[in-house]
Design an enzyme around this catalytic site. Structure first.
Site, short mmCIF file in Angstrom:
data_model
loop_
_atom_site.label_atom_id
_atom_site.label_comp_id
_atom_site.label_asym_id
_atom_site.label_seq_id
_atom_site.Cartn_x
_atom_site.Cartn_y
_atom_site.Cartn_z
N LYS A 1 37.27 34.55 50.65
CA LYS A 1 37.46 34.53 52.10
C LYS A 1 36.13 34.16 52.75
CE LYS A 1 38.96 38.45 49.85
NZ LYS A 1 38.29 39.42 49.00
N HIS B 1 30.74 45.40 39.28
CA HIS B 1 31.39 44.36 38.47
C HIS B 1 30.80 44.34 37.06
CE1 HIS B 1 31.95 42.07 42.50
NE2 HIS B 1 33.15 42.47 42.15
N ARG C 1 38.15 51.42 42.40
CA ARG C 1 37.08 52.26 42.92
C ARG C 1 37.61 53.54 43.54
NH1 ARG C 1 34.68 47.22 45.92
NH2 ARG C 1 36.91 46.90 45.83
P1 ADP Z 1 38.65 40.30 44.85
O1 ADP Z 1 38.41 39.47 46.07
O2 ADP Z 1 39.61 39.67 43.88
O3 ADP Z 1 38.94 41.76 45.10
P2 ADP Z 1 36.02 41.13 44.00
O4 ADP Z 1 34.95 40.26 43.48
O5 ADP Z 1 35.76 41.86 45.29
O6 ADP Z 1 37.28 40.20 44.07
O7 ADP Z 1 36.43 42.22 42.91
C1 ADP Z 1 36.92 41.85 41.65
C2 ADP Z 1 37.43 43.09 40.93
O8 ADP Z 1 36.35 43.97 40.67
C3 ADP Z 1 38.47 43.91 41.69
O9 ADP Z 1 39.41 44.44 40.78
C4 ADP Z 1 37.65 45.03 42.30
O10 ADP Z 1 38.43 46.18 42.53
C5 ADP Z 1 36.65 45.25 41.19
N1 ADP Z 1 35.42 45.88 41.70
C6 ADP Z 1 34.66 45.49 42.74
N2 ADP Z 1 33.61 46.31 42.93
C7 ADP Z 1 33.72 47.28 41.96
C8 ADP Z 1 32.96 48.47 41.64
N3 ADP Z 1 31.90 48.81 42.35
N4 ADP Z 1 33.38 49.21 40.59
C9 ADP Z 1 34.48 48.85 39.89
N5 ADP Z 1 35.25 47.77 40.15
C10 ADP Z 1 34.88 46.99 41.18
#
Ligand code: ADP
Length: 163
Positions: free
Chosen positions: A43, A19, A92
């Site tokens: 969730k 992130h 990813r």
């Molecule tokens: P959500 O529940 O909306 O998917 P997340 O916090 O899991 O929320 O992810 C937010 C965003 O960050 C999403 O677009 C996800 O694909 C992206 N993301 C999560 N981990 C990574 C990573 N390791 N590298 C790049 N993008 C990521």
């Protein structure tokens, strides 16, 4: 010239180095980036909203053009209300694509003026997800290098208190 504002929505339960990398790159492309914790997407989160905001605040405090917020409801409505032209999402792997594609097209239908901008993960972060991090930390594994140090500390405190 109009100020370019982007919203980066997510659960951030907790923020990872993946992130962080997306925020770092979005902050170069846009005048202002709002990292917005989505309440409806969470969730059964491990961290409360307050804890997630606190961690985001701590990790992202060095970025002068990044703000932290939270919202309930539709991401496009939040983006419109805050004058944003774009929604940032990270990709990813191919497995992220189908969900993100559907979401982006739905959002386009709801708010045609707002673009979804996808940033491809850096290869060293491509395997990192908040859920894997929690699984590893829960069983006492080392998450160093996958999350910022403050998140690492909070994870061990959290899982110790849950035992
Ligand atoms: P959500 O529940 O909306 O998917 P997340 O916090 O899991 O929320 O992810 C937010 C965003 O960050 C999403 O677009 C996800 O694909 C992206 N993301 C999560 N981990 C990574 C990573 N390791 N590298 C790049 N993008 C990521």
């Amino acid at each position: 010239m109009a100020v370019r504002i982007a919203v980066y929505p997510g659960s951030f339960d907790p923020i990872t180095n993946g992130h962080l990398d997306i925020v770092r790159r979005a902050a170069v492309l846009f005048d202002e980036v709002i990292v917005a914790v989505s309440l409806n997407a969470s969730k059964n989160p491990l961290f409360s909203l307050e804890e997630r905001l606190m961690l985001l605040d701590h990790v992202l405090s060095a970025f002068s053009n990044v703000r932290i917020d939270s919202y309930d409801g539709l991401t496009v409505r939040y983006a419109e209300t805050h004058g944003a032209q774009a929604i940032i999402r990270g990709l990813r792997a191919v497995s992220d694509f189908e969900f993100e594609f559907t979401m982006a097209l739905t959002n386009k239908k709801l708010a045609p003026a707002i673009e979804t901008v996808f940033l491809m993960t850096e290869v060293q972060y491509s395997f990192i997800s908040s859920s894997t991090i929690k699984e590893v930390a829960r069983y006492g594994g080392c998450v160093k290098g996958m999350v910022p140090p403050s998140v690492e500390d909070m994870l061990s405190i959290k899982y110790r208190s849950l035992k």
